[in-house]
Every structure is written in structure tokens, then in C-alpha cells.
Design an enzyme around this catalytic site. Structure first.
Site, short mmCIF file in Angstrom:
data_model
loop_
_atom_site.label_atom_id
_atom_site.label_comp_id
_atom_site.label_asym_id
_atom_site.label_seq_id
_atom_site.Cartn_x
_atom_site.Cartn_y
_atom_site.Cartn_z
N CYS A 199 0.79 -1.24 0.00
CA CYS A 199 0.00 0.00 0.00
C CYS A 199 0.82 1.28 0.00
CB CYS A 199 -1.00 -0.01 1.15
SG CYS A 199 -0.28 0.21 2.80
N HIS A 247 -2.51 1.13 6.82
CA HIS A 247 -2.92 1.11 5.41
C HIS A 247 -3.04 2.54 4.91
CE1 HIS A 247 -4.61 0.01 1.64
NE2 HIS A 247 -5.78 0.57 1.89
N ASP A 250 -8.25 4.53 -3.10
CA ASP A 250 -7.56 3.45 -2.40
C ASP A 250 -6.96 2.53 -3.47
OD1 ASP A 250 -6.68 1.40 -0.84
OD2 ASP A 250 -8.60 1.01 0.14
#
Length: 288
Positions: free
Chosen positions: A84, A121, A138
Site C-alpha cells: 500500500c 494502510h 484506495d
């Protein structure tokens, strides 16, 4: 339309240092280079379907480097993947370069769990030109969304059959707590939670250190890779290969360690050199 990065790189994402032509070619984008919603949607779809998720550098004993030059070399030039922080910083640099408003956030991955987990994250709050709406991007979770989701309580998105829902709750000290849900074979599952507290590059560096080095991190225990697309989501978790469709149907099979480099190349789009491929196939790496 392109803009220069902010002078203090601690607050920005060094977008001026990005080889924007190479990045856009990597994700298959050939649209208008303007900070519009149409462009944002195309950028996120291109990024999430072109650059895989993988933690293989950790398994091979190398650090995860978050400076933009190393990210470009790995994810763009060498066409590898990342997790991420790598995805999100690269995407933030591209958005900044193209004139979008970008604020980094940190989320806690829940996946239905009740216990508190660390905020490790990375996601982005993004604004576009001529539009008052705000968007959640995202790109580093490995399983979508394919496109941005509007920051609105109860906002639902169906993207090529994949379903997502964003919910606003009340968190500690009466703060807004946002929850992203994803629909799958077991129904709706809360995927991660986050507040709108801005994060900066040094915050991501701290999270990255924990995720890439802590024995409590899932990414230090076994090889993990994902490839996400409109029709299928592939996951390699150690030696378990799972394929999931938008309708929730799944297929799972075990693979031999010796199969992993070929599987990574042919299914996940991750091509290793001969030395790394041989090392990754050792049982000691896949059976940690």
C-alpha cells in the site's frame, strides 16, 4: 495541465520528480492530463489493474524504499508491484503532478475483526477541479476499488460487479470515523476504518518500517501477491492461490514452491530475475 510540486517535500509528494510519461504508459492511460473526475477515474482504474500488489522484497531480505526515485524504478521501469505505501505514494505523486488536491490518510485494516489494529494502510482524500465533491482513492489494498468513491455517508459503488460502501460513524472524541465495506461471498465486510487526520511522508515511513520489519506484520511471514481486475481477483498467500469473481465465487488450490515464480509471472504480472526466482522458490521462504 501539470503543476509544480510544493517546495517543502515533507508536505507534498515530489510530483515534479515523477516521469509522468513513463507512469501513464505503465498504467495504460492516454486521456486528458487535467485534474478532472473523468481523469481521476481513469487513473485509478489504470493503476489498480496494471500494477500488482506484492511483498516479495521483504521475503528476499531487502528493504521497502519509499523515495520516489526507487518507487519509479521498481513499479514503473522494472514493472514490479508493491504494497500500500508504495502504490499510494506513487499515485499521490502522479495526482499532485496533474493538479489534483491530495491529502494522505492512514487506515486500520479490520476485515470484520473487533480488536484494534495499527493504522498501517495508506489511502488518499482527493479533490478535482470545478467540483465540490471529495473522493476516496484506495489504490494499494490489492482488491480495488477500481475507481474513486465519493466521501458521503452511505455512498455505494458497483464497479464491474465489485461492490463497495462507505459509511460515516462517530469515533473517539466525537470524531468522524469512516468505514469502507466490501461485498463478497460472506456478504458485507468492513474492510478498513480511518479518520480525516492528514498524514505526511514521514508518517508513512514510520508505518512502512513496522509493516516491513515487525514479526507481528503479516507481510514478514510469507510471500503475498494480488492481481485485481474487472473480472477476477487473484491472491497468492504463501502457497495458496485463490481466484475470486465479482459474484463471490472462489476457487482455491495449493501450489508447489517451485511453481511460484512462474505463477507470479504468468498470472500476477510479477517477473523476477533468475536469482530471485530461485530464492523465492525455497521452502524456507514460503513456510515461515
Amino acid at each position: 495541465m501539470e503543476t509544480a510540486p510544493m517546495s517543502d517535500s515533507g508536505y507534498g509528494w515530489d510530483g515534479g520528480e515523477l516521469d509522468i510519461d513513463a507512469y501513464l504508459s505503465r498504467i495504460g492511460f492516454d486521456g486528458e492530463r487535467a485534474p478532472t473526475l473523468e481523469t481521476l477515474r481513469a487513473l485509478q482504474r489504470g493503476h489498480t489493474t496494471s500494477i500488482p500488489f506484492e511483498n516479495l522484497e521483504i521475503m528476499l531480505g531487502r528493504p521497502i524504499l519509499l523515495d520516489l526515485e526507487n518507487l519509479q524504478d521498481k513499479l514503473v521501469r522494472r514493472q514490479r508491484g508493491g504494497y500500500c505505501y508504495e502504490h499510494t505514494i506513487l499515485f499521490a505523486a502522479a495526482l499532485e503532478r496533474l493538479g489534483f488536491g491530495v491529502t494522505a490518510l492512514s487506515a486500520r485494516v479490520t476485515l470484520g475483526a473487533d480488536e484494534i489494529r495499527p493504522a498501517t494502510h495508506a489511502v488518499l482524500r482527493v479533490t478535482t477541479a470545478g467540483d465540490d465533491r471529495v473522493w476516496l482513492c484506495d489504490v494499494g489494498f490489492g482488491r480495488g476499488p477500481l475507481e474513486p468513491i465519493e466521501f458521503a455517508d452511505g455512498a455505494e459503488a458497483v464497479q464491474d460487479g465489485w461492490r463497495f460502501r462507505l459509511e460515516r460513524r462517530t469515533g473517539a472524541l466525537d470524531t468522524d470515523l469512516w468505514v469502507l465495506h466490501q461485498y463478497g461471498g460472506e456478504g458485507w465486510v468492513d474492510r478498513h476504518t480511518f479518520t480525516l487526520n492528514p498524514q505526511y511522508s514521514l508518517d508513512y515511513a514510520v508505518g512502512n518500517h513496522y509493516v516491513s520489519t515487525s514479526p507481528r506484520s503479516p507481510f514478514t511471514t510469507r510471500p503475498f501477491a494480488q492481481r485485481f481486475g474487472p473480472e477476477v481477483h487473484h491472491v497468492l498467500d504463501g502457497t495458496t492461490w485463490t481466484t475470486t469473481r465479482p459474484d463471490g465465487s472462489t476457487q482455491t488450490r495449493e501450489v508447489e514452491e517451485s511453481e511460484i515464480p512462474k505463477l507470479l509471472d504468468e498470472v500476477f504480472g510479477v517477473t523476477l530475475d533468475a536469482a530471485d526466482a530461485a530464492r523465492l522458490g525455497q521452502p524456507s521462504l514460503t513456510a515461515r
